[in-house]
Design an enzyme around this catalytic site. Structure first.
Site, PDB file in Angstrom:
ATOM      1  N   LYS A 175      44.152  38.924  54.227  1.00  0.00           N
ATOM      2  CA  LYS A 175      43.582  37.799  53.484  1.00  0.00           C
ATOM      3  C   LYS A 175      44.415  36.550  53.740  1.00  0.00           C
ATOM      4  CE  LYS A 175      44.111  40.181  49.708  1.00  0.00           C
ATOM      5  NZ  LYS A 175      44.082  40.826  48.382  1.00  0.00           N
ATOM      6  N   THR A 206      41.811  30.264  40.289  1.00  0.00           N
ATOM      7  CA  THR A 206      41.591  31.323  41.285  1.00  0.00           C
ATOM      8  C   THR A 206      42.220  32.652  40.845  1.00  0.00           C
ATOM      9  OG1 THR A 206      43.612  30.605  42.385  1.00  0.00           O
ATOM     10  CG2 THR A 206      41.540  29.732  43.265  1.00  0.00           C
ATOM     11  N   GLY A 208      42.606  36.248  40.040  1.00  0.00           N
ATOM     12  CA  GLY A 208      41.782  37.440  40.250  1.00  0.00           C
ATOM     13  C   GLY A 208      41.073  37.510  41.587  1.00  0.00           C
ATOM     14  N   THR A 209      41.382  36.611  42.506  1.00  0.00           N
ATOM     15  CA  THR A 209      40.663  36.594  43.799  1.00  0.00           C
ATOM     16  C   THR A 209      40.794  37.919  44.561  1.00  0.00           C
ATOM     17  OG1 THR A 209      42.604  35.482  44.688  1.00  0.00           O
ATOM     18  CG2 THR A 209      40.688  34.108  44.259  1.00  0.00           C
ATOM     19  N   GLY A 210      42.032  38.435  44.630  1.00  0.00           N
ATOM     20  CA  GLY A 210      42.271  39.644  45.434  1.00  0.00           C
ATOM     21  C   GLY A 210      41.582  40.864  44.842  1.00  0.00           C
ATOM     22  N   CYS A 211      41.673  41.023  43.508  1.00  0.00           N
ATOM     23  CA  CYS A 211      41.015  42.161  42.843  1.00  0.00           C
ATOM     24  C   CYS A 211      39.509  42.082  43.059  1.00  0.00           C
ATOM     25  CB  CYS A 211      41.292  42.128  41.339  1.00  0.00           C
ATOM     26  SG  CYS A 211      43.031  42.230  40.910  1.00  0.00           S
TER      27      CYS A 211
HETATM   28  N1  LIG Z   1      40.810  28.208  47.448  1.00  0.00           N
HETATM   29  C1  LIG Z   1      40.089  29.134  48.056  1.00  0.00           C
HETATM   30  N2  LIG Z   1      38.859  28.837  48.538  1.00  0.00           N
HETATM   31  C2  LIG Z   1      38.095  29.780  49.149  1.00  0.00           C
HETATM   32  N3  LIG Z   1      38.501  31.057  49.339  1.00  0.00           N
HETATM   33  C3  LIG Z   1      39.734  31.418  48.900  1.00  0.00           C
HETATM   34  C4  LIG Z   1      40.580  30.499  48.228  1.00  0.00           C
HETATM   35  N4  LIG Z   1      41.732  31.153  47.868  1.00  0.00           N
HETATM   36  C5  LIG Z   1      41.579  32.430  48.282  1.00  0.00           C
HETATM   37  N5  LIG Z   1      40.395  32.597  48.915  1.00  0.00           N
HETATM   38  C6  LIG Z   1      39.840  33.854  49.443  1.00  0.00           C
HETATM   39  O1  LIG Z   1      39.900  34.803  48.367  1.00  0.00           O
HETATM   40  C7  LIG Z   1      40.117  36.121  48.864  1.00  0.00           C
HETATM   41  C8  LIG Z   1      41.380  36.702  48.226  1.00  0.00           C
HETATM   42  O2  LIG Z   1      42.494  36.139  48.900  1.00  0.00           O
HETATM   43  P1  LIG Z   1      43.909  35.854  48.241  1.00  0.00           P
HETATM   44  O3  LIG Z   1      43.749  34.793  47.187  1.00  0.00           O
HETATM   45  O4  LIG Z   1      44.818  35.550  49.368  1.00  0.00           O
HETATM   46  O5  LIG Z   1      44.234  37.244  47.545  1.00  0.00           O
HETATM   47  P2  LIG Z   1      45.306  37.621  46.423  1.00  0.00           P
HETATM   48  O6  LIG Z   1      44.655  37.344  45.091  1.00  0.00           O
HETATM   49  O7  LIG Z   1      45.529  39.090  46.658  1.00  0.00           O
HETATM   50  O8  LIG Z   1      46.524  36.789  46.659  1.00  0.00           O
HETATM   51  C9  LIG Z   1      40.191  35.959  50.381  1.00  0.00           C
HETATM   52  O9  LIG Z   1      38.905  36.173  50.921  1.00  0.00           O
HETATM   53  C10 LIG Z   1      40.640  34.517  50.563  1.00  0.00           C
HETATM   54  O10 LIG Z   1      40.317  33.998  51.833  1.00  0.00           O
HETATM   55  C1  LIG Z   2      46.761  44.026  36.116  1.00  0.00           C
HETATM   56  C2  LIG Z   2      46.750  43.155  37.316  1.00  0.00           C
HETATM   57  N1  LIG Z   2      46.405  43.690  38.495  1.00  0.00           N
HETATM   58  C3  LIG Z   2      46.397  42.911  39.615  1.00  0.00           C
HETATM   59  C4  LIG Z   2      46.751  41.579  39.543  1.00  0.00           C
HETATM   60  C5  LIG Z   2      46.748  40.711  40.771  1.00  0.00           C
HETATM   61  O1  LIG Z   2      45.490  40.197  40.888  1.00  0.00           O
HETATM   62  P1  LIG Z   2      44.960  39.240  42.027  1.00  0.00           P
HETATM   63  O2  LIG Z   2      43.503  39.463  42.165  1.00  0.00           O
HETATM   64  O3  LIG Z   2      45.793  39.390  43.238  1.00  0.00           O
HETATM   65  O4  LIG Z   2      45.076  37.860  41.349  1.00  0.00           O
HETATM   66  P2  LIG Z   2      46.302  36.940  41.022  1.00  0.00           P
HETATM   67  O5  LIG Z   2      47.162  37.568  40.006  1.00  0.00           O
HETATM   68  O6  LIG Z   2      46.979  36.761  42.338  1.00  0.00           O
HETATM   69  O7  LIG Z   2      45.621  35.725  40.512  1.00  0.00           O
HETATM   70  C6  LIG Z   2      47.083  41.053  38.288  1.00  0.00           C
HETATM   71  N2  LIG Z   2      47.421  39.754  38.141  1.00  0.00           N
HETATM   72  N3  LIG Z   2      47.089  41.866  37.188  1.00  0.00           N
END
Ligand SMILES: Nc1ncnc2c1ncn2[C@@H]1O[C@H](COP(=O)(O)OP(=O)(O)O)[C@@H](O)[C@H]1O
Ligand SMILES: Cc1ncc(COP(=O)(O)OP(=O)(O)O)c(N)n1
Length: 265
Positions: A175, A206, A208-211
């Protein structure tokens, strides 16, 4: 009425409702599958970060998993926060004995920098959990933690993917959300490559994007879609959810899981 595909998330609870189990179940509802959960840990969490975290005993995790899989059955499994080496290994064994695709989000730290996985569990993620993954979905910090590869630009994504694939997942999505410019992710199994590009939304909400991405992939796999198609649909869903992420509390608000529904919030 026939039952929808069933998807199981094995993850931690986010009391603020933006990430973790709560994000997973909302995503599953929005994508039309039946979501079920195995809770691994409870966090006290809000828009400002994680104020506390408590792990569940390994026997409670095993019991939840067996209850769901042995009676209801699953068409896909997704993992998130696993907290400790003991839980990582127990969940890896459970997945190895389940006949369903597994999406492994190797959650390491939250967006605010709060640790969600003990440093002592990293080796178990590499040697036990990644080998049973159908799709692994690390972010750039997790890639660095697991492989030592630092991604600073889109050109580094291929090297990162190869390094993660060495641990044995069938597919990996690196990602690129933490880079600048377009939000570019690389999906590959080592021979096919799919570059997933979306406009970067200038929205600070943003959480929760990864989950959300990982749960969306699991939901689409449960519908029997091939991996590349499942990941493309999941990318569109998370992009829409980020575009309409909203303020809650005084920090980083959640993505909008309901954006695609007939009556979005
Ligand atoms: N500002 C943004 N605009 C559009 N897509 C985004 C943005 N930030 C993250 N993404 C997308 O959201 C998904 C989760 O990525 P990311 O945020 O890197 O994960 P995590 O929450 O695990 O750090 C990926 O598909 C990434 O390309
Ligand atoms: C309970 C819990 N699990 C996973 C995460 C991480 O979530 P993620 O979607 O990567 O979002 P961010 O925390 O990076 O915004 C979490 N925060 N809590």
């Amino acid at each position: 009425m026939s039952a929808p595909p069933r998807v199981l998330t094995v993850a931690g609870s986010d009391s603020g409702g933006g990430a973790g189990i709560q994000a997973d179940l909302k995503t599953m509802l929005a994508l039309g599958v039946h979501g079920m959960s195995v809770l691994t840990a409870v966090t006290a969490q809000n828009s400002l970060g994680v104020q506390g975290a408590w792990e569940l005993p390994v026997e409670a995790v095993r019991a939840q998993y067996r209850s769901v899989v042995d009676d209801i059955g699953v068409q896909a499994v997704k993992t998130g926060m696993l907290s400790s080496a003991e839980l990582v290994e127990a969940v890896a064994d459970l997945i190895a004995g389940t006949d369903a695709p597994a999406v492994v989000d190797p959650v390491g730290v939250s967006k605010h920098g709060d640790p969600l996985l003990a440093a002592s569990a990293l080796d178990s993620v590499r040697t036990r959990l990644l080998p049973v993954a159908t799709v692994a979905t690390p972010n750039l910090d997790e890639v660095a933690q697991l492989t030592g590869v630092r991604v600073e630009a889109e050109d580094d994504l291929r090297r990162a993917a190869r390094a993660v694939l060495e641990f044995g997942p069938r597919w990996v999505v690196i990602k690129g959300g933490h880079l600048s410019g377009d939000a570019v992710d690389l999906l590959t199994d080592g021979s096919e490559e799919h570059w997933l590009r979306a406009p970067r939304h200038d929205n600070r909400h943003t959480h929760g994007t990864g989950c959300t991405l990982a749960s969306a992939i699991a939901s689409e796999l449960a519908k029997d879609h091939p991996v590349p198609e499942a990941v493309k649909t999941a990318k569109s869903y998370v992009t829409g959810a980020i575009a309409s992420g909203f303020a809650l509390g005084t920090g980083i608000g959640p993505v909008n899981h309901a954006w695609n529904l007939p009556r979005p919030r």
